[in-house]
Scaffold this motif. Structure first.
Motif, short mmCIF file in Angstrom:
data_model
loop_
_atom_site.label_atom_id
_atom_site.label_comp_id
_atom_site.label_asym_id
_atom_site.label_seq_id
_atom_site.Cartn_x
_atom_site.Cartn_y
_atom_site.Cartn_z
N ILE A 7 0.94 -1.22 0.19
CA ILE A 7 0.03 -0.02 0.47
C ILE A 7 0.67 1.68 -0.05
CG2 ILE A 7 -2.00 1.33 1.48
CD1 ILE A 7 -3.00 -1.25 2.29
N ILE A 11 0.53 4.11 -3.61
CA ILE A 11 0.35 5.45 -2.94
C ILE A 11 1.75 6.30 -3.11
CG2 ILE A 11 0.39 6.60 -0.74
CD1 ILE A 11 -1.39 4.97 1.10
N TRP A 54 -5.58 2.95 4.27
CA TRP A 54 -4.72 4.22 3.67
C TRP A 54 -6.10 4.96 2.52
CZ3 TRP A 54 -7.07 1.54 -1.33
CH2 TRP A 54 -7.53 0.37 -0.89
#
Length: 181
Positions: A7, A11, A54
């Motif tokens: 993740i 990002i 997230w």
């Protein structure tokens, strides 16, 4: 832990705009508060570990727009490169996994649950899937292909790679389980 690494990579590898440092992504208290409200209304999850939190994308406008689409039940899918999972030595997402979606500043917005995962070549993505990922029915496949080609091109360029029409995409379908509309 493998998912956190993936993740973070997704990002940071996103297409454009302002990015956040690790310090700026500190856990907002709203994440735990949302999880506690969720397990109060769904006691069957009481013993479960709090899901990872997230946001989609890497800039404020897109992260907040996509979180809103998740809340509205319009965005019900997400896409990533299969090679990212390979490079991170991470497992593909699993059906039943939950995530807490936040806005760009980490404030909890929704809890999603993965309902289906598949790997599909870029050039075989369907219009129906694209509509779920983009959260729109207005030319979803055309918009999906442009947005994701640009996104993957930029991310792959950093490692000296180039996208191909047959690159594998990890397609993740999900539903918003909290709050319910």
């Amino acid at each position: 832990m493998k998912h956190l690494i993936l993740i973070a990579f997704l990002i940071l590898a996103s297409c454009k705009g302002e990015t956040k440092t690790e310090q700026e992504v500190a856990l907002d208290p709203s994440v735990q508060e949302m999880w506690e409200r969720f397990i109060t209304s769904h006691p069957e999850f009481k013993g479960e570990e709090q899901p990872e939190s997230w946001f989609f994308h890497n800039n404020e406008a897109d992260a907040n727009r996509l979180a809103k689409l998740v809340l509205e039940g319009k965005k019900q899918a997400g896409s990533g490169l299969y090679t990212w999972y390979e490079e991170a030595n991470a497992d593909l997402p699993s059906v039943g996994t939950q995530h807490i979606i936040t806005n760009f500043y980490g404030k909890a917005q929704a809890i999603i649950e993965v309902t289906k995962v598949d790997t599909i070549p870029f050039n075989q993505i369907s219009e129906a899937y694209a509509a779920l990922d983009m959260g729109t029915t207005d030319e979803p496949l055309k918009k999906w292909k442009k947005a994701h080609w640009d996104f993957f091109s930029m991310a792959m360029k950093e490692s000296g790679e180039e996208p191909t029409e047959d690159m594998l995409i990890v397609c993740e379908w999900f539903e918003t389980v909290y709050p319910k509309n």
